[in-house]
Write a protein that holds these residues in place. Structure first.
Motif, short mmCIF file in Angstrom:
data_model
loop_
_atom_site.label_atom_id
_atom_site.label_comp_id
_atom_site.label_asym_id
_atom_site.label_seq_id
_atom_site.Cartn_x
_atom_site.Cartn_y
_atom_site.Cartn_z
N UNK A 283 0.83 -1.26 0.05
CA UNK A 283 -0.11 -0.23 0.14
C UNK A 283 0.93 1.20 -0.01
N UNK A 284 0.26 2.35 -0.37
CA UNK A 284 1.14 3.71 -0.40
C UNK A 284 0.25 4.95 0.14
N UNK A 285 0.83 6.05 -0.09
CA UNK A 285 0.09 7.28 0.29
C UNK A 285 -0.27 8.05 -1.03
N UNK A 286 0.26 7.76 -2.11
CA UNK A 286 0.00 8.66 -3.30
C UNK A 286 -0.31 7.74 -4.56
N UNK A 287 -1.16 7.99 -5.51
CA UNK A 287 -1.21 7.22 -6.75
C UNK A 287 -1.22 8.16 -7.87
N UNK A 288 -0.73 7.84 -8.90
CA UNK A 288 -0.49 8.31 -10.42
C UNK A 288 -0.72 7.65 -11.38
N UNK A 289 -1.23 7.91 -12.48
CA UNK A 289 -1.52 6.90 -13.49
C UNK A 289 -1.26 7.81 -14.87
#
Length: 494
Positions: A283-289
């Motif tokens: 899991x993480x703290x930020x997402x970008x596509x």
């Protein structure tokens, strides 16, 4: 940490109160995910990801003048005399970029739904997209502290403000939380059911866990939400939307963490309901596509990725100071390609990995040289600069032939970045990118919500038209003629 920047090669509302337009005279012409514990009392989750756009429109162009505009959420700000009522501040793009004209919008402004009340946190999350297909970008704004049920609780609400030739005009309430919820901590937009209307997915939080809920389009009136998935004793930490499987419909990417659960998933809305197309225990703290390797398929970046302690393997074995995991697309699959890991210990990445850093806690997709593929702005608000704790930094990263990212770091001690790195500035807590001046390349915006605490600030760094960067310009609330700001720069969409 101390770094030296490197140059890159080519590649009007009326009603109760009029909106305030600030025209500072002292500014030179020329300037969005989850961060926990910013130390500002905001309790914010901040995700910066590219908003959905309509064909033929400019990303985030609320007034249709051809320049991208920037929405800044200020949920801890004072509005109409009420602490933490919150507001949104729009910086208008122009031939000179950002900083010349701005507009403040709160719930005491004419045409804006609701009433400014203490603790509403209007502007907690913002997302730009053309929701009514009129060629103007509109803006969804959430207020998770809004009281809508008459029970004294904070159910939360989401609103849409309509773009027009006059800018963002009157809006309406499009979703309301239920008792025990705080709707609107996160928001993303996409056409998940393929009907041509943009939908919303919002995060809600409760005492025993959170959930993501769907608010289907069109956003023409208030409508109920339906459950996407729940997280027992946990919450979604970041959301983004993109077509990961190439079927022409948007999918939802979510990273979440609970007491006994964690992971990252891509979910699709099928006729029988939501289905999981891809998942990982990390899991993480930020997402970008974005398409980071230029193969025409959508990839997913997970910022400040952490492993499930009970999982046998992890995307990033070296996690000192934070890590960026990138999951690449592959033919006939959803994110079925290579997974790479980038840290400050990776070759060609500026800075030094230290235990208290949060490398990757803010992400934004950026076009660095005008030729593609996509690249990333990566923020780490807790990065130490020398002996100065939590001064913050950001990176310009692009993937090489091995699909691992490299690039330089920038701090307030870097050449071309005004100011002084000070403890608690949180420079890089939020990042955004768009072509605000139509100079062919994306400009950068970096938030520092701890600058001049508690007011905060932005740094706007325009492109020079040849993929190099001009000196950054600091945009403080005082320079912008903005009052009541607190934690300015913590929430961006652009």
């Amino acid at each position: 940490m101390s770094t030296t920047p490197q140059r890159r090669g080519p590649r009007p509302l009326g009603g109760r109160r009029a909106l305030t337009v600030a025209r500072p005279s002292a500014l030179p012409a020329a300037v969005l995910v989850t961060v926990a514990g910013l130390g500002l009392g905001l309790g914010l989750g901040m995700v910066v990801a590219p908003p959905a756009t309509a064909a033929g429109s400019v990303r985030g162009d609320f007034d249709g003048d051809g320049y991208a505009d920037l929405a800044v959420g200020v949920p801890a700000g004072t509005a109409d005399g009420h602490a933490r009522a919150g507001f949104v501040h729009v910086l208008w793009g122009s031939a000179d970029g950002l900083g010349g004209r701005s507009t403040r919008i709160d719930q005491a402004s004419g045409g804006i739904p609701g009433t400014a009340e203490a603790g509403d946190q209007f502007g907690y999350a913002v997302r730009a997209a053309d929701f009514d297909a009129d060629g103007y970008a509109d803006l969804v704004v959430t207020a998770p502290g809004e009281q809508v049920g008459g029970t004294g609780g904070h159910e939360g609400a989401a609103y849409v403000l309509w773009g027009s030739a006059r800018g963002l005009r009157a809006g309406l309430t499009v979703a309301k939380g239920e008792p025990g919820q705080r709707l609107g901590r996160l928001v993303t937009a996409g056409d998940y059911d393929g009907d041509g209307d943009r939908d919303l997915v919002l995060a809600v939080s409760g005492e025993e866990g959170g959930a993501t809920v769907l608010r289907p389009g069109p956003l023409s009136a208030a409508a109920p939400t339906t459950l996407v998935e729940g997280y027992d004793f946990g919450d979604a930490r970041a959301l983004t939307s993109a077509d990961f499987d190439g079927d022409g419909r948007d999918d939802l990417a979510v990273t979440y963490k609970g007491l006994e659960i964690s992971g990252t998933r891509v979910r699709s809305l099928a006729p029988g309901g939501w289905t999981t197309r891809w998942q990982a225990a990390d899991f993480g703290s930020a997402l970008a596509a974005g398409d980071f390797d230029g193969d025409g398929r959508t990839d997913l970046a997970i910022g400040e990725v952490l492993p499930d302690p009970e999982a046998e393997d992890a995307s990033c074995a070296d996690r000192l100071g934070g890590a960026l995991a990138t999951v690449y697309g592959a033919a006939d699959s959803t994110l079925g390609g290579q997974v790479t890991c980038t840290t400050q210990s990776s070759p060609g990445v500026g800075g030094t990995a230290e235990a208290e850093d949060n490398f990757g806690a803010a992400l934004a997709v950026v076009d660095l040289d005008g030729s593609g593929p996509d690249s990333l702005l990566v923020g780490a608000s807790h990065e130490a600069v020398g002996s100065v704790a939590r001064a913050g930094a950001y990176w310009e990263l692009e993937a090489g032939g091995d699909r691992v990212f490299t690039g330089p770091a920038f701090t307030q001690s870097s050449a071309g970045v005004p100011g002084t790195a000070e403890e608690g500035d949180l420079f890089g807590a939020a990042v955004a990118a768009a072509d605000f001046d139509r100079a062919s390349y994306d400009d950068h915006v970096i938030g520092a919500p701890g600058e001049n605490a508690p007011s905060g600030a932005l740094w706007y760094r325009p492109s020079a038209g040849d993929a190099s960067r001009l000196p950054a310009v600091s945009l403080t609330p005082a320079k912008l003629g903005l009052t009541g700001a607190s934690g300015y720069g913590a929430v961006l969409d652009g």
